[in-house]
Write an enzyme that holds these catalytic residues in place. Structure first.
Site, PDB file in Angstrom:
ATOM      1  CG  ASN A   9     -41.607  60.472 -14.511  1.00  0.00           C
ATOM      2  OD1 ASN A   9     -41.935  59.427 -15.087  1.00  0.00           O
ATOM      3  ND2 ASN A   9     -40.996  61.468 -15.134  1.00  0.00           N
ATOM      4  CD1 TRP A  10     -41.950  55.240 -10.187  1.00  0.00           C
ATOM      5  CD2 TRP A  10     -42.870  53.301 -10.843  1.00  0.00           C
ATOM      6  NE1 TRP A  10     -42.614  54.700  -9.107  1.00  0.00           N
ATOM      7  CE2 TRP A  10     -43.191  53.508  -9.484  1.00  0.00           C
ATOM      8  CE3 TRP A  10     -43.347  52.152 -11.476  1.00  0.00           C
ATOM      9  CZ2 TRP A  10     -43.953  52.597  -8.758  1.00  0.00           C
ATOM     10  CZ3 TRP A  10     -44.113  51.253 -10.750  1.00  0.00           C
ATOM     11  CH2 TRP A  10     -44.414  51.480  -9.401  1.00  0.00           C
ATOM     12  CE  LYS A  11     -37.512  60.882 -15.224  1.00  0.00           C
ATOM     13  NZ  LYS A  11     -36.420  61.815 -15.455  1.00  0.00           N
ATOM     14  CG  HIS A  96     -40.930  64.340 -18.481  1.00  0.00           C
ATOM     15  ND1 HIS A  96     -39.646  64.232 -18.940  1.00  0.00           N
ATOM     16  CD2 HIS A  96     -40.855  64.325 -17.125  1.00  0.00           C
ATOM     17  CE1 HIS A  96     -38.826  64.149 -17.905  1.00  0.00           C
ATOM     18  NE2 HIS A  96     -39.527  64.198 -16.790  1.00  0.00           N
ATOM     19  CD  GLU A  98     -36.664  62.182 -19.067  1.00  0.00           C
ATOM     20  OE1 GLU A  98     -37.479  61.253 -18.922  1.00  0.00           O
ATOM     21  OE2 GLU A  98     -35.934  62.595 -18.136  1.00  0.00           O
ATOM     22  CD  GLU A 168     -40.142  67.315 -14.041  1.00  0.00           C
ATOM     23  OE1 GLU A 168     -40.002  66.631 -13.025  1.00  0.00           O
ATOM     24  OE2 GLU A 168     -40.185  66.839 -15.184  1.00  0.00           O
ATOM     25  N   GLY A 174     -32.292  64.465 -13.445  1.00  0.00           N
ATOM     26  CA  GLY A 174     -31.392  63.324 -13.493  1.00  0.00           C
ATOM     27  C   GLY A 174     -29.915  63.701 -13.449  1.00  0.00           C
ATOM     28  CB  SER A 214     -31.675  66.455  -8.876  1.00  0.00           C
ATOM     29  OG  SER A 214     -31.158  66.000 -10.126  1.00  0.00           O
ATOM     30  N   GLY A 235     -38.264  61.701 -10.073  1.00  0.00           N
ATOM     31  CA  GLY A 235     -37.814  60.642 -10.974  1.00  0.00           C
ATOM     32  C   GLY A 235     -37.022  59.592 -10.218  1.00  0.00           C
ATOM     33  N   GLY A 236     -35.687  59.689 -10.285  1.00  0.00           N
ATOM     34  CA  GLY A 236     -34.798  58.681  -9.697  1.00  0.00           C
ATOM     35  C   GLY A 236     -35.160  58.271  -8.281  1.00  0.00           C
TER      36      GLY A 236
END
Ligand code: PGA
Length: 251
Positions: A9-11, A96, A98, A168, A174, A214, A235-236
């Protein structure tokens, strides 16, 4: 049987050129070695058509990070499920945290998005998870159950079977603070039991439930070794090919 899946998930990261480059690197890494899971990258809507043109989707699936809750029309700035599908992408992340937290997405909106995604043959990667306060006050199992019931339990068993779930915990996204493998397994087993109570054991056993928050090369193997953890939403660590492939190879 359910699939093992690692999805990136590149966001809101990378330009089109950077995203195409990253997708090409992952695609090439997958062409050069056998892996034991399905691999997907979910990228910004602006990038999807360009990425679809340069990857082999037999090896690397492509998804959007969101889609609109309306089919078409006067919704300036929105990207519909049909538009996502027309890029060549076949997955879409929905719900998600966010999106829930910053853009006010609730279960009613998510039901509409899910219906449109499914109608356009996109596979939803549907996210659920509690915030820190709910983890600390012990209501997390109930919170996640309610998220599932409200957004998904109107679906037929056939449609439900098309969905990938991603647990999640919001406090782990993150933050560098991962749920322990045991915390993840407890929740995943609870999610599977919740699904079984509604749709039966077979549907529950066939549902892929990913962990997100994470997840990195150093902790992926321990998480993925748990019987009810079927992969990760990353993500990251999905923004660097080597890190992402390190997680893929944890299977
Ligand atoms: P993270 O994000 O891996 O950077 O914690 C996961 C996600 O939000 O999907």
């Amino acid at each position: 049987m359910r699939k093992n899946i690692v999805a990136g998930n590149w966001k809101m990261n990378t330009t089109v050129a950077e995203g195409v480059q990253l997708a090409k690197e992952v695609n090439e890494a997958l062409a050069n070695e056998a892996v034991n899971c399905d691999v997907i990258v979910c990228a910004p809507a602006t990038h999807l058509a360009s990425i679809a043109a340069v990857i082999n989707q037999d090896k690397l699936g492509l998804g959007a990070e969101n889609c609109a809750d309306h089919a078409s029309g006067a919704y300036t700035g929105e990207v519909s499920a049909a538009m996502v599908a027309s890029t060549g992408a076949t997955y879409v992340i929905l719900g998600h945290s966010e999106r829930r937290q910053y853009y006010g997405e609730n279960s009613a909106i998510l039901r509409d998005k899910l219906a449109l995604a499914l109608a356009n043959n996109l596979t939803p990667i549907f996210c659920i998870g509690e915030v820190l306060e709910e983890r600390e006050n012990g209501t997390y199992n109930e919170v996640v159950k309610t998220q599932i019931e409200e957004a998904l339990f109107n679906l037929s068993a056939e449609d439900f079977s098309k969905i990938i779930l991603a647990y999640e915990p919001v406090w782990a996204i993150g933050t560098g603070k991962t749920a322990t493998a045991d915390q993840a397994e407890d929740m995943h087993a609870h999610i599977r039991a919740t699904i079984a109570a509604k749709y039966g054991k077979e549907v529950a056993e066939n549902t892929s439930i990913l962990y997100g928050g994470s997840c990195k090369p150093s902790n992926a193997a321990e998480l993925f070794a748990k019987p009810d953890v079927d992969g990760g939403l990353i993500g990251g660590a999905s923004l660097k090919c080597a890190d992402f492939m390190g997680i893929v190879k944890a299977f």
